[in-house]
Every structure is written in structure tokens, then in C-alpha cells.
Design a protein around this motif. Structure first.
Motif: not given
Length: 384
Positions: A117-119, A133, A137-138, A141, A154-157, A196
Motif C-alpha cells: 500500500n503506497r498510500f 493519485r 487509483n482511488p 480501487s 491500493d488495488y494497483h500497487c 496488505e
């Protein structure tokens, strides 16, 4: 293929000569310092800048994947991996290959898929375009969590770890960027254990443009989510249209209604009938998709609706359709008799339309249900 390592660190690669060596060295440092028995695999997707030689010189094993695409490279790399676990990450030096232990720990605990999870971990300034961002992505997701409930933020990490055997059983097939969504969606649908962990994202070290194409790849992700969720694509919109149309059709068949200064009459009745027909079509599409899925297995079919579809015979659907059709014919005969009672002369159009529109609606829906039932029966035919 027999497992020879606990971990394979997998990097998809297409002309990443500028950053590949750095990524491999960081991954090697992690393996050496953590004591994890692992290998580094570069899934090369047809590089023409010498990336293959750079990978070999830095101690990585190269798996050549001729089929183009991000997903194709990762599928080929996973097939060629020798580790029990796989951690995949881009070779552009944006992901942190030095700190992979949180992924390993979760995998050792028995999780099948561990997402970064990058966030939560931190995104360096300039590492992710504002469009991705704050919108892409939001939104994607959120839609993914709505369609396929799971606690993934973060569905696309692109940095994620998984049990190789568990993921291979999912039979992932998408070759583009939507592969990232396919993995999580199918893992969720098949009830795999998903966790995650926080990770970081920094600005990549490449001088050329990224391979990701915001709008086209975003659409491919969204299309994948919709096509694997027949309830959200067909069923729910269809039911909403059907019941709104049904309420209006029933009410307007008895006379006009007024909402404030707005009057609704037979013209609205026509549109409400159209809404019902479209709604029935969408619901039928959902049932077709579910029936197709029960035979092909492209999505799991284990809900109450799927069980009902398997138990419901074509004959039952045909009977229901015939009853609706006959009801429409009877209503048509009533309208014809009213016309004949008036000497087949002029009639009040609005009064007649309150009978003929519902009659037409019943006939059309009846026919759709009859032939739709046959089609569902055809879709359930199993072939060797």
C-alpha cells in the motif's frame, strides 16, 4: 517445476537498461542481509537496449517472454520462477526492493497474496502523477472494493507478493496492465487469504516515458472489473430500471399523475415501458453471463442465484414467458373489443394507449423470457 528457493523476486522488463542493475543490486542486498533463500528473475518482454545482458551480469536469471504486455511478462516470469513465494515489482527503481521482509512475513503466516500500500507507506513527491493519485487509483480501487469486497486500499500497487502455487491455480490470462486487477479480483472471488502491508513509492529513474497509458490502461482496468461482475454491470442497473418502469407503468395505466406543476401521462407511460424492457434485457444478460460462467469457470459460481439457475429448467422459464405473452394477447383482445364496440372508428388515443402499451410490454417481455430460457439452457450444456 520443482521449488528450489523460498523466494523469487520477479521484475518485468522492457528496455529498462537505465535502472535494471540498480533494482537487481537492491534485491540481491535484501536476500543477502535477510538470509532468505531466493533468486532474482527478470521477465524480459523483448528489450532492445541490452537489458538482458545487464540482468545476467548482475546475477539475475532471464526468462524471455515473447508475448507483449505487462501481464504477459509477469505470467511468463511466474511460470518460470523457482521460488515457493514470488514478490513482483517494476524494474524502474520506483519500488523498494531493500525492505521486502513484511511481505515475506505475511506469506510465511499463510497469506496467499500480500499487497503493498503506497498510500500508507509514503509516496515521494512527483512519483505518482496527480491524475493517478487523486482520481484514477482511488476511483478504480473504490469500484473494485465495491464490486469485489476486500480490504485492499491500493488495488494497483505493483509491488506485491504471493504464493506461487495459489496464484497459478487462478489461471490468470490478461496480458496488459489490467493483470494487476485480475490478480486481486480472482484471488478475492476464490477466497484466497489476502493481506496488505505499507510500502513506499519514489520517482522512477528512467529518462523515457513510462509504459503506463493513463486513459487506455485505466479503461482496461475498469472494463475488466465490469466484465467480471455481472451483478454490477447488468443485474443491479436492470432491476433498478425494471422496478422504476413497473411502478410508473402501473400508476399511469390508470390515469395521469401530477408532481407539483409537472403532469405525467401516456408519453411517460411509453418511456416507463421502455425502461421495463431494457431492465428485463439487462437482467437476462446477467443470467446469461452467470450461466456461461458456470460452464467455463471464468468467475466462480457459488451464490444462491447460481444455484437457482442450475435448478431452474428451461421448461419453467418457457412457461413463465408464455403466461406473460398470453396476458399481453388477452389485453390486446380487450383493446380490440373496445375498438369494435365503437364501430372500429376513432378512439381516444390516450385511453387506448393505457391498454395497448402494457399489452405490448407483456408480449415483448414474454417473448424475451421464452427465448432467453432456451439460451440459458444452451449455455448450460457441458462439452468435453
Amino acid at each position: 517445476m520443482n521449488e528450489q528457493y523460498e523466494l523469487t523476486i520477479l521484475m518485468p522488463c522492457l528496455n529498462e537498461a537505465e535502472t535494471l542493475a540498480t533494482c537487481i543490486k537492491k534485491a540481491r542486498t535484501f536476500l543477502d542481509e535477510s538470509g532468505v533463500n531466493g533468486e532474482i528473475v527478470v521477465a524480459d518482454n523483448g528489450s532492445t537496449d541490452g537489458s538482458q545482458q545487464i540482468a545476467i551480469e548482475n546475477g539475475a536469471r532471464v526468462v524471455n517472454v515473447p508475448e507483449k504486455g505487462y501481464g504477459a511478462a509477469l505470467i511468463g516470469g511466474c511460470n518460470g520462477a523457482l521460488g515457493k513465494y514470488v514478490i513482483m515489482g517494476d524494474a524502474d527503481d520506483s519500488y523498494d526492493f531493500l525492505h521486502l521482509m513484511p511481505f515475506i512475513e505475511k506469506l510465511r503466516e499463510g497469506y496467499d497474496l500480500v499487497m503493498g500500500n503506497r498510500f500508507k507507506g509514503g509516496i515521494e513527491k512527483g512519483a505518482m502523477p496527480p491524475l493517478h493519485r487523486y482520481l484514477g487509483n482511488p476511483v478504480l480501487s473504490f469500484i473494485a472494493r465495491l464490486f469485489f469486497p476486500c480490504k485492499i486500499g491500493d488495488y494497483h500497487c505493483g509491488l506485491r507478493g504471493y504464493n506461487r502455487e495459489s496464484i497459478l491455480k487462478l489461471g490468470l490470462v490478461t496480458t496488459g496492465m489490467e493483470y494487476a486487477s485480475e490478480m486481486v479480483v480472482k484471488a478475492t472471488l476464490n477466497h484466497l487469504k489476502i493481506a496488505e502491508v505499507p510500502t513506499t513509492l519514489k520517482k522512477d529513474g528512467r529518462s523515457h516515458a513510462p509504459h503506463l497509458r493513463s486513459w487506455s490502461d485505466g479503461w482496461r482496468h475498469l472494463k475488466f472489473l465490469l466484465m467480471h461482475s455481472p451483478n454490477w454491470l447488468f443485474m443491479y442497473p436492470g432491476l433498478i430500471l425494471f422496478f422504476i418502469g413497473l411502478i410508473l407503468t402501473v400508476v399511469l395505466s390508470f390515469g395521469n399523475i401530477h408532481i407539483g406543476s409537472v403532469g405525467l401521462g401516456v408519453h411517460t407511460l411509453m418511456y416507463s415501458a421502455a425502461a421495463m424492457m431494457v431492465g428485463v434485457n439487462l437482467v437476462m444478460f446477467s443470467l446469461f453471463t452467470r450461466s456461461y460462467a458456470s460452464v467455463t469457470g471464468f468467475i466462480p459460481t457459488e451464490g444462491k442465484l447460481d444455484k437457482w439457475l442450475e435448478e431452474t429448467s428451461t421448461e419453467k422459464g418457457v412457461v413463465i414467458g408464455l403466461l406473460l405473452f398470453l396476458a399481453g394477447i388477452i389485453a390486446t383482445i380487450v383493446a380490440f373489443c373496445i375498438w369494435g364496440h365503437g364501430g372500429f372508428g376513432g378512439l381516444a388515443p390516450e385511453e387506448m394507449m393505457r391498454i395497448t402499451i402494457p399489452a405490448m410490454l407483456l408480449i415483448v417481455i414474454g417473448i424475451e423470457v421464452i427465448f432467453g430460457s432456451f439460451f440459458i439452457g444452451i449455455l448450460h450444456i457441458k462439452h468435453n
